[in-house]
Design a protein around this motif. Structure first.
Motif, short mmCIF file in Angstrom:
data_model
loop_
_atom_site.label_atom_id
_atom_site.label_comp_id
_atom_site.label_asym_id
_atom_site.label_seq_id
_atom_site.Cartn_x
_atom_site.Cartn_y
_atom_site.Cartn_z
N VAL A 57 6.18 -10.79 18.36
CA VAL A 57 6.61 -10.14 16.98
C VAL A 57 6.99 -11.15 15.90
O VAL A 57 6.16 -11.19 14.94
CB VAL A 57 7.72 -9.10 17.05
N ILE A 58 7.72 -12.43 16.18
CA ILE A 58 8.08 -13.05 15.19
C ILE A 58 6.89 -14.27 14.96
O ILE A 58 6.59 -13.94 13.46
CB ILE A 58 9.10 -14.02 15.74
N PRO A 59 6.23 -14.56 15.54
CA PRO A 59 4.82 -15.47 15.32
C PRO A 59 4.03 -14.73 14.60
O PRO A 59 3.65 -15.38 13.45
CB PRO A 59 4.37 -15.90 16.56
N LEU A 60 3.65 -13.46 14.86
CA LEU A 60 2.80 -12.69 14.13
C LEU A 60 3.10 -12.27 12.66
O LEU A 60 2.59 -12.43 11.61
CB LEU A 60 2.14 -11.34 14.68
N ALA A 61 4.49 -11.83 12.66
CA ALA A 61 5.14 -11.50 11.37
C ALA A 61 5.24 -12.75 10.40
O ALA A 61 4.80 -12.68 9.21
CB ALA A 61 6.63 -11.09 11.40
N ARG A 62 5.36 -13.85 11.01
CA ARG A 62 5.15 -15.06 10.02
C ARG A 62 3.64 -15.29 9.58
O ARG A 62 3.48 -15.74 8.23
CB ARG A 62 5.72 -16.28 10.68
N ALA A 63 3.00 -14.95 10.37
CA ALA A 63 1.26 -15.56 10.03
C ALA A 63 0.83 -14.42 9.28
O ALA A 63 -0.19 -14.82 8.44
CB ALA A 63 0.64 -15.41 11.45
N MET A 64 1.28 -13.02 9.20
CA MET A 64 0.83 -12.23 8.39
C MET A 64 1.40 -12.38 6.89
O MET A 64 0.86 -11.50 6.08
CB MET A 64 1.21 -10.85 8.77
N ALA A 65 2.36 -13.09 6.67
CA ALA A 65 2.82 -13.30 5.25
C ALA A 65 1.73 -13.46 4.42
O ALA A 65 1.78 -13.31 3.09
CB ALA A 65 3.92 -14.40 5.31
N GLY A 66 0.77 -14.33 4.56
CA GLY A 66 -0.55 -14.64 3.94
C GLY A 66 -1.51 -13.62 3.67
O GLY A 66 -2.56 -13.84 3.18
N PHE A 67 -1.28 -12.34 4.58
CA PHE A 67 -2.32 -11.21 4.27
C PHE A 67 -1.86 -9.97 4.06
O PHE A 67 -0.59 -9.88 4.14
CB PHE A 67 -2.91 -11.20 5.76
N ASP A 68 -2.56 -9.04 3.51
CA ASP A 68 -2.19 -7.67 3.07
C ASP A 68 -2.73 -6.72 4.16
O ASP A 68 -1.96 -5.57 4.18
CB ASP A 68 -3.05 -7.34 1.77
N ALA A 69 -3.35 -6.93 4.95
CA ALA A 69 -3.59 -6.20 6.00
C ALA A 69 -4.23 -6.84 7.15
O ALA A 69 -4.66 -7.73 7.42
CB ALA A 69 -5.11 -4.97 5.55
N SER A 70 -4.06 -5.84 8.31
CA SER A 70 -4.70 -6.48 9.85
C SER A 70 -5.66 -5.37 10.26
O SER A 70 -5.58 -4.25 10.00
CB SER A 70 -3.47 -6.76 10.63
N ILE A 71 -6.58 -5.91 10.96
CA ILE A 71 -7.77 -5.16 11.71
C ILE A 71 -7.27 -5.23 13.23
O ILE A 71 -7.15 -6.28 13.74
CB ILE A 71 -9.11 -5.82 11.60
N THR A 72 -7.17 -4.12 13.83
CA THR A 72 -6.92 -4.08 15.20
C THR A 72 -7.91 -3.39 15.88
O THR A 72 -8.79 -2.81 15.58
CB THR A 72 -5.51 -3.22 15.42
N GLY A 73 -7.88 -3.55 17.40
CA GLY A 73 -8.69 -2.90 18.30
C GLY A 73 -8.17 -1.49 18.92
O GLY A 73 -8.97 -1.24 20.05
N PHE A 100 0.91 -1.18 -0.02
CA PHE A 100 0.07 0.11 -0.07
C PHE A 100 0.86 1.16 -0.06
O PHE A 100 1.87 1.50 0.42
CB PHE A 100 -0.80 0.05 1.45
N THR A 101 0.39 2.13 -0.70
CA THR A 101 1.09 3.59 -0.69
C THR A 101 0.43 4.47 0.19
O THR A 101 -0.88 4.15 0.47
CB THR A 101 1.04 3.92 -2.21
N PRO A 102 1.17 5.67 0.61
CA PRO A 102 0.53 6.66 1.30
C PRO A 102 -0.79 7.15 0.73
O PRO A 102 -1.72 7.62 1.17
CB PRO A 102 1.67 7.78 1.51
N GLU A 103 -0.73 7.29 -0.76
CA GLU A 103 -1.94 7.88 -1.62
C GLU A 103 -2.96 7.25 -1.39
O GLU A 103 -4.26 7.54 -1.13
CB GLU A 103 -1.44 8.03 -3.08
N GLU A 104 -2.70 5.83 -1.40
CA GLU A 104 -3.85 4.78 -0.97
C GLU A 104 -4.44 4.62 0.44
O GLU A 104 -5.60 4.76 0.61
CB GLU A 104 -3.59 3.28 -1.48
N VAL A 105 -3.73 4.95 1.21
CA VAL A 105 -4.08 4.96 2.55
C VAL A 105 -5.18 6.49 2.73
O VAL A 105 -5.81 6.36 3.38
CB VAL A 105 -2.90 5.06 3.64
N ALA A 106 -4.39 7.37 2.20
CA ALA A 106 -4.97 9.01 2.29
C ALA A 106 -6.40 8.53 1.78
O ALA A 106 -7.61 9.25 2.12
CB ALA A 106 -4.29 9.82 1.80
#
Length: 278
Positions: free
Chosen positions: A145-161, A21-27
């Motif tokens: 950090v390490i376990p999540l980084a590996r799990a996120m390899a299959g995703f483009d985005a995360s939803i947080t609370g 994602f680019t800053p333009e897309e995020v904006a």
């Protein structure tokens, strides 16, 4: 003379290393969903994909903490099949694990993924299980950090609370941002960024959501048991996390919107097999 087929065969393979994602897309995303209710925003993101047709590449990252039920209920209303990533650090309160199972069952979420630290890494880097007591950044790196980084390899985005009111380092949190702790340029989505505490409380009541049992005991923010303390009324809700340490985040979220990673536990995502030196 080289034939077209031969010319094609000699074209080197290229790996796309451009940010997801680019800053333009995020904006553009922040502008599009400005003033849109969190429920409608989540429904659109999960149904349509975020950008460039990336449907199905979004996961929720949940600690099943004090206020997690609100976000998980919103997600369940939009798509119960959304992957929910939970980091089992092996240091959680037993009440958190029980609450996790209670919420998953009540909300009908179908894709809970429990992420655990690599046993060999823990044996090598935290043999006694007490690293949290002298190096909380290193402990978070191994167990979160390490376990999540590996799990996120299959995703483009995360939803947080995350919510802006939780601490001074989260004030002004946007709904959409590039994950500055992730060199891949993944998107981080914060549907509740501008929700005040009273709105969360009202949502709990309106939808009959169960509370984390430790909240009533004085824990407004709940992480791993060794690094979570009770908080006095009126204090910063996250002041009970890593009390006595100059540390505000575990490393999954970089403190302060737009800041660069500055702690050991806030470095770039780690590739498979990476062995950090602590």
């Amino acid at each position: 003379m080289t034939s077209p087929a031969q010319a094609t065969s000699h074209v080197p393979d290229r790996i796309d290393t451009s940010p997801r994602f680019t800053p333009e897309e995020v904006a553009a995303l922040n502008a599009r969903f400005d003033g849109v209710e969190a429920q409608d925003m989540l429904a659109a993101v999960l149904a349509e994909g975020i950008a460039q047709g990336r449907t199905g590449r979004v996961a929720v990252v949940s600690s099943f903490g004090a206020e997690s039920a609100v976000l998980l209920h919103l997600v369940a209303q939009a798509d119960r099949n959304t992957p929910v990533l939970f980091l089992d650090t092996h240091k959680h309160f037993p009440e958190t694990l029980a609450y996790r199972d209670q919420l998953i069952g009540k909300l009908g979420l179908t894709d809970l993924r429990v992420l655990e630290p690599d046993a060999a890494v823990v044996a090598k880097k935290d043999e006694t299980g007490l690293r949290w007591s002298w190096d909380p950044d290193g402990c978070c790196e191994i167990r979160k950090v390490i376990p999540l980084a590996r799990a996120m390899a299959g995703f483009d985005a995360s939803i947080t609370g995350r919510k802006g009111f939780q601490s001074s380092t989260r004030a002004g949190l946007p709904r959409f941002e590039i994950d500055t702790a992730d060199a891949a340029g993944r998107l981080k989505i914060n549907p509740l960024a501008n929700w005040p505490k009273d709105r969360l409380e009202a949502y709990f009541e309106a939808h009959g959501l169960p509370r984390h049992p430790l909240v009533a005991q004085g824990y407004p923010s709940i992480g791993c048991a060794p690094c979570t303390s009770k908080v006095a009324p009126g204090e910063d809700p996250r002041s009970g996390r890593w009390k006595g340490w100059d540390k505000t985040e575990c490393g999954i979220h970089v403190p302060g919107h737009g800041d660069q990673a500055s702690e050991v536990g806030q470095s770039s995502p780690l590739p498979p097999g990476y062995d950090p030196v602590f």
